[in-house]
Enzyme design. Structure first.
Site, mmCIF file in Angstrom:
data_model
loop_
_atom_site.group_PDB
_atom_site.id
_atom_site.type_symbol
_atom_site.label_atom_id
_atom_site.label_comp_id
_atom_site.label_asym_id
_atom_site.label_seq_id
_atom_site.Cartn_x
_atom_site.Cartn_y
_atom_site.Cartn_z
ATOM 1 N N ALA A 69 4.604 -1.764 -5.382
ATOM 2 C CA ALA A 69 5.724 -1.492 -4.480
ATOM 3 C C ALA A 69 5.784 -2.564 -3.393
ATOM 4 O O ALA A 69 6.861 -2.894 -2.896
ATOM 5 C CB ALA A 69 5.581 -0.112 -3.862
ATOM 6 N N THR A 70 4.636 -3.095 -3.026
ATOM 7 C CA THR A 70 4.621 -4.185 -2.032
ATOM 8 C C THR A 70 5.496 -5.336 -2.527
ATOM 9 O O THR A 70 6.322 -5.880 -1.772
ATOM 10 C CB THR A 70 3.167 -4.663 -1.803
ATOM 11 O OG1 THR A 70 2.416 -3.566 -1.278
ATOM 12 C CG2 THR A 70 3.106 -5.843 -0.857
ATOM 13 N N ASN A 149 3.943 7.233 4.974
ATOM 14 C CA ASN A 149 2.622 7.333 4.332
ATOM 15 C C ASN A 149 1.537 7.810 5.285
ATOM 16 O O ASN A 149 0.567 8.431 4.871
ATOM 17 C CB ASN A 149 2.213 5.989 3.715
ATOM 18 C CG ASN A 149 2.292 4.842 4.680
ATOM 19 O OD1 ASN A 149 3.292 4.666 5.370
ATOM 20 N ND2 ASN A 149 1.247 4.058 4.769
ATOM 21 N N GLN A 177 6.075 7.225 -1.272
ATOM 22 C CA GLN A 177 5.390 8.510 -1.063
ATOM 23 C C GLN A 177 6.287 9.681 -1.457
ATOM 24 O O GLN A 177 5.843 10.834 -1.425
ATOM 25 C CB GLN A 177 4.976 8.668 0.406
ATOM 26 C CG GLN A 177 3.994 7.622 0.898
ATOM 27 C CD GLN A 177 2.574 7.824 0.342
ATOM 28 O OE1 GLN A 177 2.222 8.888 -0.149
ATOM 29 N NE2 GLN A 177 1.766 6.780 0.410
ATOM 30 N N GLY A 195 3.455 3.071 -9.066
ATOM 31 C CA GLY A 195 2.832 3.915 -10.091
ATOM 32 C C GLY A 195 1.671 4.749 -9.582
ATOM 33 O O GLY A 195 1.564 5.939 -9.881
ATOM 34 N N HIS A 196 0.782 4.126 -8.780
ATOM 35 C CA HIS A 196 -0.467 4.817 -8.464
ATOM 36 C C HIS A 196 -0.333 5.923 -7.431
ATOM 37 O O HIS A 196 -1.277 6.674 -7.199
ATOM 38 C CB HIS A 196 -1.563 3.815 -8.079
ATOM 39 C CG HIS A 196 -1.417 3.171 -6.739
ATOM 40 N ND1 HIS A 196 -2.218 3.506 -5.681
ATOM 41 C CD2 HIS A 196 -0.601 2.195 -6.288
ATOM 42 C CE1 HIS A 196 -1.905 2.749 -4.641
ATOM 43 N NE2 HIS A 196 -0.924 1.946 -4.983
ATOM 44 N N THR A 232 5.067 -11.786 -18.125
ATOM 45 C CA THR A 232 4.927 -10.880 -19.277
ATOM 46 C C THR A 232 4.712 -9.454 -18.783
ATOM 47 O O THR A 232 3.819 -9.208 -17.967
ATOM 48 C CB THR A 232 3.730 -11.326 -20.147
ATOM 49 O OG1 THR A 232 3.961 -12.678 -20.548
ATOM 50 C CG2 THR A 232 3.574 -10.438 -21.369
ATOM 51 N N CYS A 315 -4.859 0.651 4.643
ATOM 52 C CA CYS A 315 -4.988 -0.711 5.168
ATOM 53 C C CYS A 315 -5.438 -0.672 6.626
ATOM 54 O O CYS A 315 -6.376 -1.337 7.022
ATOM 55 C CB CYS A 315 -3.673 -1.470 5.056
ATOM 56 S SG CYS A 315 -2.467 -0.693 3.996
HETATM 57 N N1 PLP Z 1 5.005 1.814 0.925
HETATM 58 C C1 PLP Z 1 4.308 2.925 1.212
HETATM 59 C C2 PLP Z 1 4.966 4.007 2.009
HETATM 60 C C3 PLP Z 1 3.002 3.073 0.771
HETATM 61 O O1 PLP Z 1 2.312 4.176 1.071
HETATM 62 C C4 PLP Z 1 2.421 2.022 0.016
HETATM 63 C C5 PLP Z 1 1.010 2.088 -0.387
HETATM 64 O O2 PLP Z 1 0.120 2.198 0.428
HETATM 65 C C6 PLP Z 1 3.197 0.899 -0.290
HETATM 66 C C7 PLP Z 1 4.476 0.831 0.186
HETATM 67 C C8 PLP Z 1 2.658 -0.211 -1.135
HETATM 68 O O3 PLP Z 1 2.496 0.235 -2.478
HETATM 69 P P1 PLP Z 1 1.629 -0.584 -3.523
HETATM 70 O O4 PLP Z 1 0.225 -0.100 -3.386
HETATM 71 O O5 PLP Z 1 2.226 -0.242 -4.875
HETATM 72 O O6 PLP Z 1 1.791 -2.011 -3.204
#
Ligand code: PLP
Length: 372
Positions: A69-70, A149, A177, A195-196, A232, A315
């Site tokens: 997602a980042t 989050n 989230q 995904g995670h 890929t 983080c």
């Molecule tokens: N946005 C939110 C609200 C999150 O909680 C997180 C993950 O900590 C992210 C973005 C980033 O997700 P990813 O771990 O897939 O990069």
């Protein structure tokens, strides 16, 4: 271990792991190669794409897989700026957004974007009047996450999107989230998911894009993902994400009710003396961020090593820096230091939650005694 850190990551669903297995062990073909096996892998990715899109539930767009997602958030922000018409270079976001948004905005500001970071109220909610005051014909994009989050607060994303559109701007929603936990409301033009966080594998995310709002291509190379995000594709990660998304969609009501019950269970087991950080009513209840006068959260984590919980975002927790989200709520250093985040969900058993909460409360009382 009792796992209470569902915002950092979630346990992989057995169904997602089983769906991934053949794509790890036997079916190794490149999904972009013209062989029968390549076509089979490509078809599996398309099924997964539909599953993730269906769980997001928004119409009139398309979805591209990313590595996280980042990455999706970086792409949405930087790619939208790259395509912007002259004179539209303002990005509005909130002080409580994830670092993927805030740091991308910082990077863009260094390169000339007009970034406005709005404060939030004590409850963590956006002030829509402040937003209205920043929206005009120079506004390109408004980026606000649906469920925070760190504190679980739910922002009024549909209303924010409506206001952004009225000013001719786009709306980006970080729904990392929220996916599978609450409905993603209509309105956003760009939606980032991971995904995670939904019991799928790590290392995969996605960006949903409304037709016409696609950002400029982000990763150049072999032309995968319709030329927008080369590289890929990983059938196993896509299939695992797809299976997790389908499961989350199928079980949405059951998971939601389970989380509501867990919240009530945790509150009872913790007892009195705690203050919830962020709005109590506008929040996802699988996130219990709370503080207690005089407690040292880091010490609690060290004292209770067989319970996985956190101080804030994964983080921020590692860095020793006070959380930017708690600071944005107006908490002082002592209050932020005395805050904990308990995150629970689908696989949390009420009995283990009671056990953990009672031990956290006992350890907190013990700290108070020692420090008295
Ligand atoms: N946005 C939110 C609200 C999150 O909680 C997180 C993950 O900590 C992210 C973005 C980033 O997700 P990813 O771990 O897939 O990069």
């Amino acid at each position: 271990m009792i796992y209470l850190d569902y915002q950092a990551t979630t346990p992989v669903a057995p169904e997602a792991a089983a769906a991934m297995q053949p794509w790890i062990e036997e079916k190794f073909a490149n999904p972009h190669s013209p062989s029968r096996w390549g076509h089979e892998a490509d078809a599996a990715i398309e099924v997964a794409r539909n599953q993730v899109e269906s769980a997001i539930g928004l119409k009139g767009g398309s979805l591209a897989f990313t590595g996280s997602a980042t990455e999706a958030l970086n792409w949405a922000l930087k790619g939208t700026v790259e395509k912007a018409k002259p004179g539209r270079n303002r990005i509005i976001t909130l002080a409580t957004e994830h670092a993927a948004v805030l740091d991308s905005c910082g990077w863009l500001a260094e390169r000339g974007a007009d970034v406005h970071i709005l404060p939030v109220g004590k409850d963590g909610l956006i002030d829509l009047e402040l937003l209205a005051g920043q929206l005009d014909e120079r506004t390109l994009l408004v980026a606000v996450m649906l469920i925070n989050n760190e504190i679980g607060v739910l922002q009024p994303v549909s209303e924010i999107a409506r206001m952004a559109h009225k000013a001719g701007a786009l709306m980006l929603c970080d729904a990392v989230q929220a996916l599978g936990r609450v409905d993603i409301p209509a309105g956003p033009d760009l939606v980032a998911v991971s995904g995670h966080k939904i019991h799928g594998p790590k290392g995969i995310g996605a960006l949903w894009m409304k037709k016409g709002a696609e950002p400029a291509p982000f990763v150049h190379g072999g032309g995968q993902e319709r030329g927008m995000r080369s590289g890929t594709q990983s059938p196993q990660l896509c299939v695992g994400f797809g299976a997790a998304a389908k499961l989350a969609q199928d079980r949405a009501d059951k998971d939601f009710d389970h989380v509501q019950n867990l919240w009530a269970t945790a509150m009872r087991a913790l007892g009195s003396g705690w203050t919830i950080n962020g709005s109590v009513n506008h929040r996802y209840r699988g996130n219990l961020n709370l503080r207690r006068e005089g407690v040292d959260g880091a010490r609690l984590i060290a004292d209770l090593r067989d319970i996985a919980f956190s101080l804030g975002s994964a983080c921020a927790s590692g860095s020793g820096r006070p959380s930017h989200v708690l600071q944005a709520l107006g908490l002082n250093y002592r209050e932020a230091r005395s805050s904990l985040r308990l995150g629970f969900g689908r696989y949390t058993k009420p009995a283990e939650l009671v056990d953990a909460c009672q031990r956290i409360a006992a350890a907190a009382r013990e700290q108070e005694k020692l420090d008295a």
